[in-house]
Design an enzyme around this catalytic site. Structure first.
Site, short mmCIF file in Angstrom:
data_model
loop_
_atom_site.label_atom_id
_atom_site.label_comp_id
_atom_site.label_asym_id
_atom_site.label_seq_id
_atom_site.Cartn_x
_atom_site.Cartn_y
_atom_site.Cartn_z
CB CYS A 1 50.17 38.87 52.64
SG CYS A 1 49.17 37.56 53.38
CG ASN B 1 44.82 39.86 45.00
OD1 ASN B 1 45.93 39.36 45.01
ND2 ASN B 1 43.97 39.70 46.00
N GLY B 2 43.12 42.46 46.51
CA GLY B 2 43.51 43.16 47.73
C GLY B 2 42.30 43.83 48.36
N GLY C 1 40.43 32.37 43.98
CA GLY C 1 39.05 32.84 44.04
C GLY C 1 38.15 31.96 43.22
CB CYS D 1 40.91 38.42 43.68
SG CYS D 1 39.48 38.89 44.65
CE1 TYR E 1 44.68 26.90 52.49
CE2 TYR E 1 44.09 29.16 51.92
CZ TYR E 1 43.80 27.81 51.93
OH TYR E 1 42.64 27.37 51.37
CB CYS F 1 51.62 42.23 56.30
SG CYS F 1 50.11 42.41 57.28
#
Ligand code: 5GP
Ligand code: MG
Length: 491
Positions: A261, A123-124, A49, A22, A267, A459
């Site tokens: 991430c 967000n998450g 989102g 998000c 992306y 990650c």
């Protein structure tokens, strides 16, 4: 009509891809039109989102909140914005990672404890949401939505009910949370930014030209409102900003061990956002260069799958000194419709979105570069489109390794059984499915090398299956359900 059904049938394949993270935005600026600024901030975060969005404002103790299913441009207009008055605003664009698509799950979420109200946007994904929810239910809290965001909001309310001051209540509430959370909260007096200790999802701080603080998921949301980037919200940080623009943070007591991430770089994030001082575009180009070093192809042209594959395609072409050209033209508007195509149009598939330049493609050897393969359906259609347009050879190159593992930190996990790299035993099999003459992924080491940072910094669970934040047993079920697919893709 069921929006979820519409979305899942939608030609942009909303439901065939992992759900994006998000977008969150917040501003504290007495005297400014904070909802309008937030509107534009959310506009820049629309890519994160597209299911629902919302803005909440605080004018003293009065909260105004508007949220609905749809895009920022569909949910807000002059009339709605003019009713959202205040000194502090928080906004959200949502792509559901927990809970279905419905209005109850839209954010920001408002909670009240005695005369203290707060709104929260997140967000998450929390990995211990169920445990925390049960804890709160035992304490007598009731839930209106299925989101982990409501869990966080009520955790803060719970900590406040233990007679703690706001700063301590927020810190203690988030100490209980495990997983990925980049959060903005507004109260009558403060804008608050919180980020999980791993800093999995992005969050940054900026200032407007008038010196008012802004918090946003990505720096592109600062650019659109003419704000300057100040810094990242640090992993583990809880930052309170009052209306006089005074910052209070736990920053000095933090020791960082981030695991950002890596798929944000590949992306998710917009190419014009920054990560550690460099544009996401830069990182994507480097991924493309590394891909070229590892897996060169002899071809007449390097082409992109627009838009996400473009920086990597340019990097790939530059590295090999091959000509880069556009050959697939994207209709930028068709993917944003809620209208389902008719049966006749559906058969056209990808052509509703991408139109090939046949005169460029015919008779040529083409390298087509994309950022990732998820289910393989789009890639397969693209190869067919290129072949139908007369391409002599089609060589597919991906600027990320095979995606084989579910994400528990903000991307929809249900899609694991759909992941082609998890289902097929080898790259050879995937190549056959896609129909390309050759297909090569970027290596895991190459991906890390292209970032110029150490492996520990990220990650990479969706590629490696190594989860930096421990997954509770009940969630592991989702992972092990597909364990039989978890073979190493052999080359
Ligand atoms: P596939 O061949 O797996 O069906 O589709 C690959 C395409 O999906 C790539 O162009 C890639 O950019 C895109 N993609 C990767 N992750 C996501 C995501 O989370 N959401 C959406 N909408 N597209 C994605
Ligand atoms: Mg793409």
């Amino acid at each position: 009509m069921n929006i979820k059904a519409v979305l899942s049938d939608n030609i942009i394949d909303f439901d065939t891809k992992p759900r994006d993270a998000c977008g969150v935005f917040g501003i504290v600026a007495p005297g400014e039109d904070v909802s309008r600024v937030t509107f534009f901030g959310l506009y820049a975060l629309q890519h994160r989102g597209q299911e629902s969005c919302g803005i909440a404002t605080f004018k003293d103790k009065t909260v105004s909140l508007h949220k609905d299913i749809g895009l920022v441009s569909q949910v807000f207009d002059e009339k709605v914005l003019s009713k959202l008055k205040g000194d502090i605003a928080v906004g959200h664009t949502r792509y559901s990672t927990t809970g279905a698509t419905n209005i109850q799950n839209a954010q920001p979420i408002l909670v009240q404890f005695e005369d203290q109200k707060l709104v929260i946007a997140h967000n998450g994904n929390l990995v211990n949401a169920t445990e925390l929810r049960n804890f709160l239910i035992e304490k007598g809290y009731k839930f209106e939505s299925a989101t982990d965001t409501e869990v966080m909001a009520k955790l803060v309310a719970f900590e406040l009910s233990c007679s703690k001051e706001l700063k301590i209540a927020v810190e203690d509430a988030f100490k209980r949370c495990k997983g990925a959370f980049s959060v903005v909260i507004a109260t009558s007096d403060y804008l608050i930014a919180v980020r999980d200790p791993g800093g999995v999802r992005p969050l940054c701080l900026g200032t407007t030209s008038r010196g008012q603080y802004v918090v946003a998921s990505e720096s592109c949301a600062l650019d659109i409102i003419g704000a300057d980037y100040v810094r990242e919200i640090a992993p583990g940080e809880v930052l309170l900003i009052n209306k006089e623009q005074k910052l209070v943070s736990n920053l000095s007591s933090l020791s960082f061990a981030p695991h950002h991430c890596i798929f944000e770089l590949i992306y998710f994030s917009r190419p014009d956002s920054t990560f550690r001082g460099l544009s996401i575009y830069h990182y994507r180009k480097e991924l493309g260069r590394q891909l070229a070093i590892e897996s060169p192809a002899l071809a007449d042209y390097v082409i992109t799958v627009p838009d996400s594959g473009t920086p990597a395609a340019i990097g790939y072409a530059e590295e090999l000194k091959l000509p880069y050209t556009e050959a697939l033209i994207k209709n930028r508007y068709v993917g944003r419709t809620f209208i389902q195509p008719s049966e006749m149009l559906r058969e056209l598939g990808i052509r509703l979105k991408l139109n090939p330049l046949k005169d460029i493609i015919a008779g040529k050897k083409i390298v087509v570069v994309d950022d990732s393969i998820v289910r393989g359906h789009t890639s397969r259609k693209i190869v067919k489109l290129l072949k139908d347009s007369g391409a002599k050879e089609v060589h597919m190159r991906l600027s990320s390794p095979p995606i084989k593992w579910p994400c528990f930190y903000g991307i929809d996990i249900d899609s694991r059984d759909q992941l082609i790299a998890a289902k097929k035993d080898s790259v050879k099999e995937i190549t056959k499915f896609i129909g390309a003459d050759t297909l090569e992924y970027l290596s895991h080491d190459g991906m890390i090398k292209a970032t110029g940072l150490s492996r520990n910094f990220f990650c990479t669970a969706c590629f490696s299956g190594e989860y930096p934040i421990k997954i509770p047993k009940e969630l592991e079920g989702a992972k092990f359900r597909y364990e039989k697919y978890a073979k190493v893709v052999s080359r």
